[in-house]
Scaffold this active site. Structure first.
Site, short mmCIF file in Angstrom:
data_model
loop_
_atom_site.label_atom_id
_atom_site.label_comp_id
_atom_site.label_asym_id
_atom_site.label_seq_id
_atom_site.Cartn_x
_atom_site.Cartn_y
_atom_site.Cartn_z
N ARG A 19 4.15 4.11 8.78
CA ARG A 19 3.32 2.90 8.95
C ARG A 19 3.21 2.14 7.56
O ARG A 19 3.30 1.02 7.64
CB ARG A 19 2.03 3.21 9.34
N HIS A 175 -32.51 1.76 -3.65
CA HIS A 175 -33.11 2.73 -2.52
C HIS A 175 -33.21 1.89 -1.10
O HIS A 175 -33.96 2.37 -0.22
CB HIS A 175 -34.80 3.20 -2.75
N SER A 301 -10.92 -6.93 16.99
CA SER A 301 -11.43 -5.66 18.02
C SER A 301 -10.66 -5.84 19.27
O SER A 301 -10.07 -7.20 20.16
CB SER A 301 -12.88 -6.09 18.38
N SER A 302 -10.11 -4.71 19.79
CA SER A 302 -9.62 -4.82 21.17
C SER A 302 -10.28 -5.29 22.30
O SER A 302 -9.74 -5.67 23.36
CB SER A 302 -9.20 -3.21 21.28
N ASN A 309 -13.42 -8.06 11.23
CA ASN A 309 -13.86 -6.65 10.59
C ASN A 309 -13.41 -6.59 9.24
O ASN A 309 -12.28 -7.09 8.67
CB ASN A 309 -13.22 -5.38 11.37
N ARG A 341 4.56 32.59 -15.51
CA ARG A 341 4.93 31.76 -14.37
C ARG A 341 5.01 32.22 -12.92
O ARG A 341 5.19 33.50 -12.68
CB ARG A 341 6.33 31.28 -14.72
N SER A 346 5.65 24.62 -8.14
CA SER A 346 6.90 23.85 -7.86
C SER A 346 6.71 22.96 -6.41
O SER A 346 6.98 21.80 -6.50
CB SER A 346 8.09 24.86 -7.51
N THR A 347 6.31 23.52 -5.51
CA THR A 347 5.95 22.81 -4.03
C THR A 347 5.01 21.88 -4.33
O THR A 347 4.91 20.79 -3.58
CB THR A 347 5.95 23.72 -3.06
#
Length: 461
Positions: A19, A175, A301-302, A309, A341, A346-347
């Site tokens: 996306r 507040h 809005s649908s 918005n 080590r 690494s991942t």
């Protein structure tokens, strides 16, 4: 679903490559697997050239050969990346599959260089020597060339809003309750200043990323075994700094990564300011202090056609929250390693780019949202007029100045928990035993003008 190609963005597992692929595209040269391959090739190529410069080694390279070696990463393209991947997973060019990404890079360099230099490729190195440098060679420009400009765009949008509306009075809330008025411009200036401060931390952290090149346990053992008379510490320092990084002298096999953790924390600092901003602007839109320019053809809005918005700020909030979760995890994780080590880092480090991508989306969305908002000065003024009690602070402070020890209590009795009007205050003023000049000063007070130095403070940006 079977008819979707894996290269189709609709088949992407992550929205970063699906996306949001268009928004994250600027990070591809720094965050993709091909980019990591190229950075590794750069380290291996420059290291080969540095070895050739040592008097101790019999390796020599002609000017043409040097140009060829540097061309390995200068002209590194998709075909090269695919070859590296085949060397790792399938085998190619006479090499069996390495099942090791750095070894595949070493073999790639071999395929493009004369056989006589092959013994010197990756000479004395451990994979982490290559990887720690490669990751920083990617993180540094990703931040400096992509993220920093995006943050600056947000800061500039805020600065423009602050200057344009520096004198626009607005109800403040502490507040959640009506409080001493401010100006809309001053509130935006606060955020611009905060972002500027955090941006300085980001720039400093990126500029001081630090690399190591010291072998399998950080002792230069293999280098010293081969050439005990070479000053390998000086060699390493020069090599790393010539790559544009600072040098970390004392390490285990891994770079301790405190520098990366500082960078991740600095980015979180920026993100936290923007999350605060996103939520405040969302509230201002909800209170109608801010309107939004409608985009032609856009659906808000649908089911409710009228709605515009604050989706940019909501999207930014979501992405920056995700980025912060990732950055916190990364900062905590990469600074720890079992003994000298373990390979879990690494991942984990492969996710640096995704954390940057969520940052980039968030920055872009906040900037886009700020570009659309329009302060509704009439609504702001009407709400100020609806809260005359806001001048109570000014009244009791002026009376204190005049020596009235009961000033606070006097105003508290008039206003606390009650709906009051300007006329109520004026009745109080008429009863006070003060000079007429003070009475006139009190009568001149109004919520819309009680904004202190709000206008002038914007000039501090």
């Amino acid at each position: 679903m079977d008819d979707l190609s894996r290269s189709d963005s609709l088949a992407a597992v992550s929205p970063l490559d699906g996306r949001y692929a268009g928004r994250t595209a600027p990070l591809v040269p720094y965050a993709s697997e091909a980019a990591l391959m190229r950075a590794r090739v750069r380290v291996e190529a420059e290291y080969l050239l540095a070895l050739a410069d040592l008097d101790a080694t019999p390796l020599s390279l002609s000017d043409e050969e040097r140009e060829t070696v540097r061309g390995l990463y200068d002209s590194f393209d998709g075909d090269d990346a695919r070859l590296v991947k085949r060397l790792e997973t399938e085998g190619a060019e006479g090499y069996s599959a390495t099942n090791h990404d750095v070894k595949a890079v070493e073999y790639f360099v071999r395929t493009e260089t004369p056989e006589r230099v092959h013994p010197w490729i990756h000479f004395g190195l451990t994979s982490e020597d290559v990887n720690n440098l490669a990751h920083r060679l990617l993180a540094k420009p990703a931040v400096e060339e992509v993220l920093v400009p995006a943050i600056e765009d947000v800061r500039d949008e805020l600065t423009a809003l602050a200057r344009e509306h520096r004198a626009t009075p607005m109800l403040a809330r502490t507040h959640g309750q009506p409080a001493t008025p401010t100006t809309f411009g001053k509130e935006m200036a606060v955020y611009a200043a905060r972002i500027g401060q955090q941006l300085g931390r980001v720039k400093e952290a990126a500029a001081t990323l630090s690399g190591k090149l010291a072998g399998a346990s950080g002792t230069y053992a293999a280098h010293v075994a081969a050439y005990p008379d070479v000053d390998w510490r000086s060699f390493s320092r020069t090599f790393v700094t010539d790559l544009g990084l600072e040098h970390t002298a004392l390490t285990t096999q891994v770079n301790p990564c405190d520098d990366l953790a500082a960078l991740f924390d600095a980015l979180r600092g920026v993100n936290n300011v923007l999350l605060d901003l996103d939520r405040d602007v969302w509230m201002y839109v909800s209170q109608r202090y801010l309107g939004q320019e409608a985009t032609a053809g856009e659906t808000g809005s649908s089911t409710m056609p009228h709605k515009v918005n604050p989706i940019d700020f909501e999207n930014s909030e979501g992405n920056l929250s995700k980025a912060n979760a990732d950055l916190t995890f990364l900062a905590d994780y990469v600074t720890n390693s079992r003994l000298q080590r373990d390979l879990s880092d690494s991942t984990v480090k492969r996710n640096i780019g995704s954390s940057f991508a969520h940052c980039l989306i968030g920055y872009g969305k906040t900037a886009a949202g700020l570009d659309k908002v329009v302060p509704n000065e009439q609504v702001m003024r009407e709400e100020l007029e609806a809260h005359p009690e806001l001048i109570g602070e000014a009244v009791q402070t002026i009376l204190r100045r005049e020596g009235d020890a009961e000033a606070y209590e006097r105003v508290k009795e008039l206003t606390r928990g009650r709906d009051v009007t300007i006329e109520d205050f004026r009745d109080l003023f008429d009863e006070l035993d003060v000079d007429e000049s003070v009475r006139a000063e009190l009568r001149a007070l109004s919520p819309a003008t009680y904004v202190g130095l709000g206008d002038e403070l914007v000039g501090d940006l």
